[in-house]
Design a protein around this motif. Sequence first.
Motif, PDB file in Angstrom:
ATOM      1  N   LEU A   1       0.874  -1.169   0.000  1.00 61.27           N
ATOM      2  CA  LEU A   1       0.000   0.000   0.000  1.00 61.27           C
ATOM      3  C   LEU A   1       0.910   1.217   0.000  1.00 61.27           C
ATOM      4  CD1 LEU A   1      -2.933   1.085   0.152  1.00 61.27           C
ATOM      5  CD2 LEU A   1      -2.623   1.189   2.651  1.00 61.27           C
ATOM      6  N   VAL A   2       0.777   2.034  -1.028  1.00 61.32           N
ATOM      7  CA  VAL A   2       1.634   3.201  -1.207  1.00 61.32           C
ATOM      8  C   VAL A   2       0.789   4.454  -1.010  1.00 61.32           C
ATOM      9  CG1 VAL A   2       3.019   4.489  -2.872  1.00 61.32           C
ATOM     10  CG2 VAL A   2       3.237   2.002  -2.713  1.00 61.32           C
ATOM     11  N   ARG A   3       1.290   5.357  -0.192  1.00 59.89           N
ATOM     12  CA  ARG A   3       0.582   6.608   0.084  1.00 59.89           C
ATOM     13  C   ARG A   3       1.462   7.780  -0.341  1.00 59.89           C
ATOM     14  NH1 ARG A   3      -0.522   6.526   5.831  1.00 59.89           N
ATOM     15  NH2 ARG A   3      -2.319   5.236   5.280  1.00 59.89           N
ATOM     16  N   ASP A   4       0.995   8.547  -1.308  1.00 54.47           N
ATOM     17  CA  ASP A   4       1.736   9.703  -1.817  1.00 54.47           C
ATOM     18  C   ASP A   4       3.174   9.332  -2.179  1.00 54.47           C
ATOM     19  OD1 ASP A   4      -0.517  11.314  -1.468  1.00 54.47           O
ATOM     20  OD2 ASP A   4       0.036  11.814   0.596  1.00 54.47           O
ATOM     21  N   GLY A   5       3.317   8.189  -2.859  1.00 51.03           N
ATOM     22  CA  GLY A   5       4.617   7.742  -3.340  1.00 51.03           C
ATOM     23  C   GLY A   5       5.481   7.037  -2.325  1.00 51.03           C
ATOM     24  N   ARG A   6       4.949   6.795  -1.115  1.00 53.75           N
ATOM     25  CA  ARG A   6       5.730   6.183  -0.034  1.00 53.75           C
ATOM     26  C   ARG A   6       5.056   4.892   0.408  1.00 53.75           C
ATOM     27  NH1 ARG A   6       4.384   9.552   3.288  1.00 53.75           N
ATOM     28  NH2 ARG A   6       3.324   8.334   4.901  1.00 53.75           N
ATOM     29  N   PRO A   7       5.771   3.737   0.352  1.00 51.51           N
ATOM     30  CA  PRO A   7       5.146   2.496   0.824  1.00 51.51           C
ATOM     31  C   PRO A   7       4.933   2.536   2.331  1.00 51.51           C
ATOM     32  CG  PRO A   7       7.471   2.124   0.313  1.00 51.51           C
ATOM     33  CD  PRO A   7       7.153   3.519  -0.130  1.00 51.51           C
ATOM     34  N   VAL A   8       3.729   2.176   2.761  1.00 50.92           N
ATOM     35  CA  VAL A   8       3.401   2.203   4.198  1.00 50.92           C
ATOM     36  C   VAL A   8       3.023   0.820   4.721  1.00 50.92           C
ATOM     37  CG1 VAL A   8       2.733   4.629   4.170  1.00 50.92           C
ATOM     38  CG2 VAL A   8       0.997   2.880   3.728  1.00 50.92           C
ATOM     39  N   LEU A   9       2.804  -0.119   3.822  1.00 50.93           N
ATOM     40  CA  LEU A   9       2.457  -1.488   4.212  1.00 50.93           C
ATOM     41  C   LEU A   9       2.953  -2.424   3.126  1.00 50.93           C
ATOM     42  CD1 LEU A   9      -0.926  -2.824   5.565  1.00 50.93           C
ATOM     43  CD2 LEU A   9       0.018  -3.791   3.474  1.00 50.93           C
ATOM     44  N   ALA A  10       3.479  -3.575   3.527  1.00 60.05           N
ATOM     45  CA  ALA A  10       3.961  -4.557   2.557  1.00 60.05           C
ATOM     46  C   ALA A  10       3.678  -5.964   3.060  1.00 60.05           C
ATOM     47  CB  ALA A  10       5.458  -4.386   2.322  1.00 60.05           C
ATOM     48  N   VAL A  11       3.240  -6.813   2.151  1.00 57.45           N
ATOM     49  CA  VAL A  11       3.082  -8.241   2.424  1.00 57.45           C
ATOM     50  C   VAL A  11       3.681  -8.987   1.244  1.00 57.45           C
ATOM     51  CG1 VAL A  11       1.493 -10.153   2.821  1.00 57.45           C
ATOM     52  CG2 VAL A  11       0.970  -7.885   3.764  1.00 57.45           C
TER      53      VAL A  11
ATOM     54  N   ALA B   1       8.340  -1.883  -4.397  1.00 54.98           N
ATOM     55  CA  ALA B   1       8.111  -1.089  -3.181  1.00 54.98           C
ATOM     56  C   ALA B   1       7.917  -1.968  -1.953  1.00 54.98           C
ATOM     57  CB  ALA B   1       6.901  -0.176  -3.369  1.00 54.98           C
ATOM     58  N   ALA B   2       7.283  -3.122  -2.113  1.00 55.31           N
ATOM     59  CA  ALA B   2       7.077  -4.005  -0.959  1.00 55.31           C
ATOM     60  C   ALA B   2       8.419  -4.466  -0.399  1.00 55.31           C
ATOM     61  CB  ALA B   2       6.223  -5.208  -1.352  1.00 55.31           C
ATOM     62  N   GLY B   3       9.329  -4.882  -1.267  1.00 55.12           N
ATOM     63  CA  GLY B   3      10.638  -5.326  -0.824  1.00 55.12           C
ATOM     64  C   GLY B   3      11.465  -4.201  -0.240  1.00 55.12           C
ATOM     65  N   VAL B   4      11.350  -3.012  -0.815  1.00 54.92           N
ATOM     66  CA  VAL B   4      12.076  -1.857  -0.294  1.00 54.92           C
ATOM     67  C   VAL B   4      11.645  -1.553   1.129  1.00 54.92           C
ATOM     68  CG1 VAL B   4      12.339   0.650  -0.527  1.00 54.92           C
ATOM     69  CG2 VAL B   4      12.617  -0.829  -2.529  1.00 54.92           C
ATOM     70  N   LEU B   5      10.329  -1.547   1.386  1.00 52.12           N
ATOM     71  CA  LEU B   5       9.844  -1.277   2.736  1.00 52.12           C
ATOM     72  C   LEU B   5      10.328  -2.337   3.715  1.00 52.12           C
ATOM     73  CD1 LEU B   5       8.174   0.584   4.548  1.00 52.12           C
ATOM     74  CD2 LEU B   5       6.187  -0.874   4.066  1.00 52.12           C
ATOM     75  N   LEU B   6      10.358  -3.594   3.299  1.00 55.53           N
ATOM     76  CA  LEU B   6      10.884  -4.652   4.160  1.00 55.53           C
ATOM     77  C   LEU B   6      12.317  -4.346   4.588  1.00 55.53           C
ATOM     78  CD1 LEU B   6       9.607  -7.872   2.356  1.00 55.53           C
ATOM     79  CD2 LEU B   6       9.025  -7.190   4.690  1.00 55.53           C
ATOM     80  N   VAL B   7      13.167  -3.974   3.625  1.00 52.76           N
ATOM     81  CA  VAL B   7      14.567  -3.683   3.943  1.00 52.76           C
ATOM     82  C   VAL B   7      14.664  -2.474   4.870  1.00 52.76           C
ATOM     83  CG1 VAL B   7      16.798  -2.994   2.994  1.00 52.76           C
ATOM     84  CG2 VAL B   7      15.426  -4.723   1.817  1.00 52.76           C
ATOM     85  N   GLN B   8      13.928  -1.421   4.554  1.00 57.11           N
ATOM     86  CA  GLN B   8      13.986  -0.224   5.383  1.00 57.11           C
ATOM     87  C   GLN B   8      13.554  -0.518   6.817  1.00 57.11           C
ATOM     88  OE1 GLN B   8      11.414   2.241   2.942  1.00 57.11           O
ATOM     89  NE2 GLN B   8      13.154   3.391   2.114  1.00 57.11           N
TER      90      GLN B   8
END
Length: 259
Positions: free
Chosen positions: A104-114, A214-221
């Motif tokens: 789930l991306v909000r204003d270009g920023r991933p906020v949730l990833a599965v 984006a999902a993988g990026v959020l996981l790493v971050q």
Amino acid sequence: MSQDLLAATTTAVRDAGARMLARYSPAARQPGLAELLESLHDNDSAVTDVLRPALTALRPEARWLDDEHGSGPLPAGEWWLVDPMGGNVNAVHGMPGWNIGVSLVRDGRPVLAVLYFPVADELFTATEGGGAHLNGERLRVSAKTALDGALAGTGQAQPGHDAALFARMGDSFAAMSAAALYVRISVPVTHQLAQVAAGRMDLHWQFDNVRSHAAGVLLVQEAGGVVTDLDGGPWDIAGTSYLAAAPGVHAAALRVLTA
């Protein structure tokens, strides 16, 4: 980000995984390109048919995008970015390295990833500010501080690139192979990003960024990793390249890739 939303998203992704797992066979072999393309399409459709109604019901105001090869900026607001079958080409050849990815991306920023790997039954989740987890256990990136012991990777986000990009990938593989312990080139890209988040790999770089990463990026971050573009600036969903790495090897890897 609501834990209820994460739990409901996870349920939807698991349901889609169960449907795909029933279709998947290690004995699958494709006789030619036409049959392969048909199988790829059918797998994507089977997963999307489960995910789209479920996720739309959870967040009806969020727009939907399941073009796993799409790149560039997104309009403001919330978007479900879905890669129905990451590594679909593996699945249709009977290999187990495939996953279902949702962010789930909000204003270009991933906020949730599965990110779910049905064959291994590994479920990676992350929320902005809430950490990254694997089957409920908190994830941390690698503690390595030198490239000479690092497991690195890159991949091909989509087929059909021009020769210049393939040459750049080859040059970067040679350079990183001289610096790191081992370098792998494989798909899906999100698989490698999940392994970086889990500390199983130490870094991943990409010259052909697509939004479904984006999902993988959020996981790493959220696992404590560093994700930047190849100039060292902040990662951007509309960027063309990035490096995701454990903090102890990020700077050295960036120097290798930009030398």
